[in-house]
Design an enzyme around this catalytic site. Structure first.
Site, PDB file in Angstrom:
ATOM      1  N   HIS A 143     -45.072  59.443  77.462  1.00  0.00           N
ATOM      2  CA  HIS A 143     -46.495  59.799  77.572  1.00  0.00           C
ATOM      3  C   HIS A 143     -46.663  61.315  77.408  1.00  0.00           C
ATOM      4  O   HIS A 143     -47.484  61.779  76.608  1.00  0.00           O
ATOM      5  CB  HIS A 143     -46.995  59.329  78.948  1.00  0.00           C
ATOM      6  N   GLU A 144     -45.865  62.070  78.154  1.00  0.00           N
ATOM      7  CA  GLU A 144     -45.979  63.531  78.087  1.00  0.00           C
ATOM      8  C   GLU A 144     -45.448  64.080  76.759  1.00  0.00           C
ATOM      9  O   GLU A 144     -45.974  65.048  76.220  1.00  0.00           O
ATOM     10  CB  GLU A 144     -45.237  64.173  79.263  1.00  0.00           C
ATOM     11  N   HIS A 190     -48.182  63.905  74.197  1.00  0.00           N
ATOM     12  CA  HIS A 190     -49.100  65.051  74.309  1.00  0.00           C
ATOM     13  C   HIS A 190     -48.502  66.280  73.625  1.00  0.00           C
ATOM     14  O   HIS A 190     -49.155  66.953  72.825  1.00  0.00           O
ATOM     15  CB  HIS A 190     -49.327  65.397  75.791  1.00  0.00           C
TER      16      HIS A 190
END
Length: 265
Positions: free
Chosen positions: A57-58, A61
């Site tokens: 998820h990170e 980003h």
């Protein structure tokens, strides 16, 4: 020198590889029934898989920010998938795991710091924010694939329940993250399109957005509505309430699971 430095900034972290190894070994133990405690194996498998999804998820980003103009994400270690490199390791890893243990809820925390001043276009800002929860959507699709593809024949019940619970975490994480609440990714998607005065007024609320959402979910009526929606989505993907509930019951290995969820394989 510069080239080798850039390459090291993108090498996968041994910490992340270790977590993936734990996920693989415990997943195998759940599948084969090798573990003496199915619940403990499910706990380790789901928790490690959840942490892997948080890292991805990170990473999503950071990778999107890199291609949008923020070249500093590499030096910060965000491209190595190392959860210890995040801005708030406690908020990013420990709290989401606690939310899973306490409430059976996928609620990612804030993590990577993007230098937004380096990114020019509004749609790029929106895409950077959306990239994280879209990873949860992709993870949910993978977890539920055996269910909606009707490919569960031969899949042990323990593994099926673990996948169902992991899918619930990913679906709930995607929904919550897409809420247009300051501090969550959903607000980050719409923020570039808001007026400067609105953004300035909302900015002080950002640190409290996650806490507000968690507090609201403690209200029984809100909690019921939210989980009804989550289970409705899961049902559409072929995952029954019983399967996801049994996954959570077995995950909490320190408690006795209901007889209907007992696995002997």
């Amino acid at each position: 020198m510069g080239h080798s430095a850039r390459r090291s900034e993108r090498q996968i972290s041994p910490v992340f590889l270790g977590i993936v190894a734990i996920m693989a070994v415990t997943g195998w133990a759940v599948w084969t029934g090798y573990a003496s405690s199915a619940g403990l194996a499910i706990f380790l498998f789901v928790t490690s898989a959840w942490i892997v999804s948080l890292c991805l998820h990170e990473y999503a980003h950071a990778r999107t920010a890199l291609h949008s103009g923020d070249l500093t994400v590499g030096a910060k270690g965000y491209l190595t998938l190392n959860p210890l490199a995040y801005t708030h390791a406690l908020l990013s890893i420990v709290l989401p795991v606690l939310f899973v243990i306490l409430g059976g809820l996928g609620l990612p925390g804030g993590a990577v710091y993007i230098e937004r001043g380096r990114i020019r276009k509004r749609w790029q800002h929106s895409l950077i924010s959306a990239a994280g929860p879209l990873t949860n959507v992709a993870f949910a699709a993978i977890c539920t694939a055996p269910f909606w593809l009707d490919a569960l024949e031969g899949v042990p019940y323990a593994f099926r329940f673990a996948l169902a619970f992991l899918a619930l975490l990913q679906v709930s994480a995607a929904i919550l993250n897409f809420l247009p609440v300051p501090g969550l990714d959903g607000y980050g998607v719409i923020e570039p399109w808001l007026s400067y005065s609105v953004r300035r007024q909302v900015e002080p609320l950002a640190p409290f957005g996650l806490l507000l959402v968690f507090a609201l979910l403690w209200i029984p009526e809100v909690n019921r509505l939210f989980f009804d929606f989550v289970h409705g989505l899961l049902s559409g993907l072929g995952v029954s309430d019983l399967e996801s509930y049994c996954g959570w019951d077995l995950y909490r290995f320190w408690q006795d699971a209901p007889e209907i969820c007992q696995v002997t394989e």
